[in-house]
Design an enzyme around this catalytic site. Structure first.
Site, mmCIF file in Angstrom:
data_model
loop_
_atom_site.group_PDB
_atom_site.id
_atom_site.type_symbol
_atom_site.label_atom_id
_atom_site.label_comp_id
_atom_site.label_asym_id
_atom_site.label_seq_id
_atom_site.Cartn_x
_atom_site.Cartn_y
_atom_site.Cartn_z
ATOM 1 N N GLU A 32 -37.109 14.526 -2.444
ATOM 2 C CA GLU A 32 -38.136 13.520 -2.720
ATOM 3 C C GLU A 32 -38.801 13.169 -1.398
ATOM 4 O OE1 GLU A 32 -37.073 9.421 -3.421
ATOM 5 O OE2 GLU A 32 -38.766 9.127 -4.761
ATOM 6 N N HIS A 131 -39.191 -0.959 -11.085
ATOM 7 C CA HIS A 131 -38.045 -1.368 -10.283
ATOM 8 C C HIS A 131 -37.844 -2.871 -10.369
ATOM 9 C CE1 HIS A 131 -39.749 2.253 -8.486
ATOM 10 N NE2 HIS A 131 -38.526 2.559 -8.114
ATOM 11 N N LYS A 157 -38.816 6.251 -15.560
ATOM 12 C CA LYS A 157 -37.795 5.963 -14.537
ATOM 13 C C LYS A 157 -37.636 4.442 -14.420
ATOM 14 C CE LYS A 157 -36.971 6.392 -9.534
ATOM 15 N NZ LYS A 157 -37.560 6.783 -8.253
ATOM 16 N N ARG A 195 -24.994 5.919 -10.370
ATOM 17 C CA ARG A 195 -25.449 7.074 -9.573
ATOM 18 C C ARG A 195 -24.523 8.265 -9.785
ATOM 19 N NH1 ARG A 195 -29.364 5.508 -6.166
ATOM 20 N NH2 ARG A 195 -29.584 3.285 -5.725
ATOM 21 N N GLN A 220 -27.013 3.628 -2.391
ATOM 22 C CA GLN A 220 -27.125 5.093 -2.447
ATOM 23 C C GLN A 220 -25.971 5.726 -1.679
ATOM 24 O OE1 GLN A 220 -30.687 7.079 -0.651
ATOM 25 N NE2 GLN A 220 -31.553 6.602 -2.654
ATOM 26 N N LYS A 308 -4.340 -7.379 -11.798
ATOM 27 C CA LYS A 308 -3.133 -6.828 -12.443
ATOM 28 C C LYS A 308 -2.623 -7.725 -13.572
ATOM 29 C CE LYS A 308 -1.458 -4.028 -8.627
ATOM 30 N NZ LYS A 308 -0.346 -3.701 -7.744
ATOM 31 N N ASP A 354 3.962 0.786 -9.881
ATOM 32 C CA ASP A 354 4.348 0.333 -8.530
ATOM 33 C C ASP A 354 5.866 0.402 -8.374
ATOM 34 O OD1 ASP A 354 1.841 -0.180 -7.520
ATOM 35 O OD2 ASP A 354 1.795 -2.240 -8.261
ATOM 36 N N GLY A 385 3.864 -10.250 -4.882
ATOM 37 C CA GLY A 385 3.638 -9.348 -6.011
ATOM 38 C C GLY A 385 4.382 -8.030 -5.875
ATOM 39 N N ASN A 405 13.088 -14.771 1.929
ATOM 40 C CA ASN A 405 11.657 -15.097 2.047
ATOM 41 C C ASN A 405 11.457 -16.320 2.915
ATOM 42 O OD1 ASN A 405 8.997 -14.332 1.313
ATOM 43 N ND2 ASN A 405 8.848 -16.147 0.005
ATOM 44 N N GLN A 497 3.462 6.213 -6.583
ATOM 45 C CA GLN A 497 2.869 5.447 -7.689
ATOM 46 C C GLN A 497 1.611 6.149 -8.195
ATOM 47 O OE1 GLN A 497 -0.083 3.533 -7.947
ATOM 48 N NE2 GLN A 497 -0.744 4.019 -5.864
HETATM 49 P P1 NAP Z 1 1.748 -11.233 -1.365
HETATM 50 O O1 NAP Z 1 1.923 -11.396 -2.824
HETATM 51 O O2 NAP Z 1 0.694 -11.982 -0.666
HETATM 52 O O3 NAP Z 1 3.169 -11.584 -0.661
HETATM 53 C C1 NAP Z 1 3.282 -11.563 0.723
HETATM 54 C C2 NAP Z 1 4.730 -11.795 1.118
HETATM 55 O O4 NAP Z 1 4.792 -11.678 2.540
HETATM 56 C C3 NAP Z 1 5.246 -13.188 0.773
HETATM 57 O O5 NAP Z 1 6.622 -13.092 0.501
HETATM 58 C C4 NAP Z 1 4.998 -13.959 2.070
HETATM 59 O O6 NAP Z 1 5.899 -15.028 2.267
HETATM 60 C C5 NAP Z 1 5.313 -12.889 3.103
HETATM 61 N N1 NAP Z 1 4.658 -13.141 4.381
HETATM 62 C C6 NAP Z 1 3.361 -12.936 4.677
HETATM 63 N N2 NAP Z 1 3.128 -13.257 5.963
HETATM 64 C C7 NAP Z 1 4.307 -13.677 6.470
HETATM 65 C C8 NAP Z 1 4.720 -14.136 7.761
HETATM 66 N N3 NAP Z 1 3.856 -14.219 8.759
HETATM 67 N N4 NAP Z 1 6.001 -14.470 7.931
HETATM 68 C C9 NAP Z 1 6.896 -14.376 6.922
HETATM 69 N N5 NAP Z 1 6.579 -13.953 5.691
HETATM 70 C C10 NAP Z 1 5.282 -13.600 5.460
HETATM 71 O O7 NAP Z 1 1.510 -9.694 -1.005
HETATM 72 P P2 NAP Z 1 1.959 -8.403 -1.829
HETATM 73 O O8 NAP Z 1 0.888 -8.053 -2.799
HETATM 74 O O9 NAP Z 1 3.332 -8.596 -2.328
HETATM 75 O O10 NAP Z 1 1.909 -7.272 -0.697
HETATM 76 C C11 NAP Z 1 2.865 -7.263 0.358
HETATM 77 C C12 NAP Z 1 2.695 -6.010 1.194
HETATM 78 O O11 NAP Z 1 3.006 -4.861 0.408
HETATM 79 C C13 NAP Z 1 1.260 -5.746 1.643
HETATM 80 O O12 NAP Z 1 1.024 -6.393 2.852
HETATM 81 C C14 NAP Z 1 1.183 -4.230 1.773
HETATM 82 O O13 NAP Z 1 1.396 -3.818 3.118
HETATM 83 C C15 NAP Z 1 2.347 -3.738 0.942
HETATM 84 N N6 NAP Z 1 1.867 -2.887 -0.167
HETATM 85 C C16 NAP Z 1 2.275 -1.598 -0.180
HETATM 86 C C17 NAP Z 1 1.877 -0.767 -1.188
HETATM 87 C C18 NAP Z 1 2.314 0.664 -1.165
HETATM 88 O O14 NAP Z 1 1.991 1.404 -2.110
HETATM 89 N N7 NAP Z 1 3.038 1.095 -0.164
HETATM 90 C C19 NAP Z 1 1.055 -1.239 -2.212
HETATM 91 C C20 NAP Z 1 0.659 -2.574 -2.195
HETATM 92 C C21 NAP Z 1 1.070 -3.376 -1.157
HETATM 93 P P3 NAP Z 1 5.600 -16.488 1.635
HETATM 94 O O15 NAP Z 1 6.019 -16.412 0.192
HETATM 95 O O16 NAP Z 1 6.419 -17.388 2.444
HETATM 96 O O17 NAP Z 1 4.123 -16.712 1.798
#
Ligand code: NAP
Length: 525
Positions: A32, A131, A157, A195, A220, A308, A354, A385, A405, A497
């Site tokens: 184009e 557009h 278009k 796209r 784009q 999730k 997971d 989580g 924790n 996963q």
């Molecule tokens: P989340 O729900 O936010 O939980 C974070 C956790 O880390 C909580 O237990 C938190 O404690 C703790 N934390 C964070 N900062 C801290 C600090 N400075 N000191 C002490 N504790 C601390 O996060 P999530 O979704 O579970 O993910 C956690 C990690 O999993 C991610 O950072 C990522 O690296 C990893 N991950 C890996 C995969 C994989 O496939 N390998 C996939 C997804 C995630 P509190 O409860 O006290 O706040």
């Protein structure tokens, strides 16, 4: 045929010539010529540039000539007369298409001149475009009908900005409900899928830029990304669709991983990044839109932050089936649109890969089967989580889990749900575990000098699994190796996963080698 169209958007003639050869080399199927980008526009330039395209493309690459009005996204304010003269010269020089704003075409003096010029050169076709850069067109279907009837061989278009992915469905409907050569695309990050899907839905063109700087409209993609990542060359009307529903989604590694596997397995499938902004309402609207249009061919989704839980709710409310452990975790990361036996209607099934990915990473790293986890003392650090999914998997396999924790009540709550023990981080020095799992973000880029577990808590005979995958070798894993412990990185969980999702999507085992390579390549970048 949907042509991958690369706009030439140079400010000067010599750069335009270079862009033409670059676009041909990048696999452009139409060029184009965006004449409105030239700082100094002379109507004769279009003749020379068309000749350049014929030359560079061996006469095989069609040309669209556009000299866009500033009011509809034109780059410069060239006078109306000069823009029209450029289009007339383009017809004279044998351009395959000229693109004119419908709003200008309906002005009698312009419409009459353009019709007369095209009558003398029937090989040149007219694209009439409308557009909206602010959002959806007020009556896209009505406008589409009006443009279609403007002249016999017109290519209608419509291009508008999607402020949300749900705005794209009107564009998909227009393509689905119409025939012949037509172009309907959405701009902006939320419009990206339009796209990529133009080819599946039969649009005449999809536009892709030569490089990121040369993009002529928001959202784009580059021609390289469209061809190499989003499988443009192999998409057709039968391509089955998958994607990751997330916000943000731009940095997701899942499209690279799954598309590499689909390509390797020779499957006519495509995996998309699906930016779904908002909460439960917007998420529900997205899935309602998808399920109401079986002809789109969506077969499965990965679901990640922040959807999730919404995904789980949606499947429950719509009579789908949920894997029992995913229900207990309270989150799903995989949805399958399964065909009901009797008709085209699909119902959703929800899974959580997971925990399965983490368990596979652990058992592969330890060289054991899942049953080998029974009675194994495990320290899980973190109670968010990811921890919840891994604790669910470990306790389901019979491991003896203690959750450590920073916020102790959060650990206690999780421990109560899965029948394990809870403790504060101050108790880590007394941990007595064979397997240690970090589920906190401590040690993640850019804070790579931090570790959640004091090095002297680690010893030979232990296995240490860090869910953090950026960097691949965290400080925790370095300390583990120094202590003589086995180290398992977060990439192993990520890949497992994704492999579990691939199995659900396709019914076939995944080749995790290319998956790990795709993840490591992305992380290196
Ligand atoms: P989340 O729900 O936010 O939980 C974070 C956790 O880390 C909580 O237990 C938190 O404690 C703790 N934390 C964070 N900062 C801290 C600090 N400075 N000191 C002490 N504790 C601390 O996060 P999530 O979704 O579970 O993910 C956690 C990690 O999993 C991610 O950072 C990522 O690296 C990893 N991950 C890996 C995969 C994989 O496939 N390998 C996939 C997804 C995630 P509190 O409860 O006290 O706040």
């Amino acid at each position: 045929m949907t042509y991958l169209t690369v706009p030439i958007s140079a400010r000067d003639f010599d750069t335009a010539k270079r862009q033409v050869s670059g676009a041909v080399a990048a696999g452009a199927e139409i060029l184009e010529l965006r004449m409105d980008f030239l700082e100094t526009l002379e109507a004769g330039s279009v003749t020379a540039l068309i000749a350049e395209v014929r030359d560079a493309g061996g006469g095989r690459i069609p040309v669209i000539v556009t000299c866009r009005d500033r009011k509809e996204g034109g780059a410069k304010s060239h006078p109306d007369e000069l823009r029209m003269l450029t289009l007339l010269k383009a017809v004279e020089a044998g351009a395959d298409f000229i693109d004119l704003e419908y709003a200008n075409f309906v002005r009698p003096e312009i419409g009459h001149t353009i019709r007369a010029a095209l009558a003398t050169r029937p090989k040149s076709r007219l694209i009439l475009s409308a557009h909206d850069f602010a959002g959806r067109l007020s009556d896209a279907h009505g406008l589409y009908r009006e443009i279609s009837q403007a002249c016999p061989t017109v290519v209608p278009k419509l291009v508008y900005t999607a402020r949300h992915i749900n705005d794209c469905f009107e564009a998909f409907d227009l393509l689905h409900e119409s025939n012949g050569d037509r172009i309907v695309l959405c701009m902006g990050e939320a419009g990206l899928t339009s796209r990529i899907l133009a080819k599946k839905l039969g649009g005449l063109v999809t536009f892709a830029s030569l490089d990121e700087q040369a993009a002529t409209a928001p959202g784009q993609l580059t021609a390289g990304t469209l061809r190499n990542l989003y499988r443009h060359d192999s998409i057709d009307a039968d391509t089955e669709l998958f994607g990751v529903i997330a916000d943000p989604v731009g940095h997701s590694m899942s499209p690279a991983i799954h598309n590499a596997c689909f390509a390797e397995a020779g499957m006519n499938r495509l995996y998309l990044p699906l930016l779904v902004q908002g909460g439960q309402t917007e998420f529900d609207a997205f899935l309602d839109n998808v399920l109401a249009r079986p002809w789109l061919g969506f077969r499965g989704f990965s679901v990640t932050i922040p959807h999730k839980h919404s995904a789980l709710q949606y499947v429950h409310r719509n009579g789908g089936v949920v894997e029992p452990l995913a229900d207990k975790i309270g989150a799903v990361n995989t949805l399958l649109a399964e065909r009901r036996a009797t008709n085209e209607e699909r119902r959703l099934a929800a899974y959580n890969t997971d925990y399965a990915g983490a368990l596979d990473a652990i058992t592969q790293g330890m060289g054991i089967e899942r049953t080998g986890l029974r009675g194994v003392p495990v320290a899980v650090v973190g109670a968010g989580g990811v921890s919840r999914a891994i604790v669910a998997g470990l306790t389901d396999a019979g491991a003896e889990v203690t959750i450590y924790n920073r916020t102790v009540p959060r650990a206690q709550e999780l421990a109560a749900d899965f029948g394990c023990r809870a403790a504060g981080l101050d108790e880590l020095p007394r941990l007595a575990a064979k397997l240690v799992v970090n589920c906190t973000s401590i040690g993640m880029h850019p804070h790579i000098d931090a570790t959640p577990i004091p090095p002297d808590c680690l010893q030979a005979g232990m296995t240490v699994f860090d869910t953090v995958y950026n960097p691949v070798e965290t400080l925790l894993l370095k300390h583990a190796k120094q202590a003589g412990a086995k180290a398992i990185d977060g990439v192993a969980m990520f890949v497992n996963q994704a492999a579990a999702q691939f199995r659900l999507f396709t019914g076939r085992p995944a080749n995790s080698g290319p998956m790990r390579k795709a993840v490591l390549d992305r992380l290196r970048r």
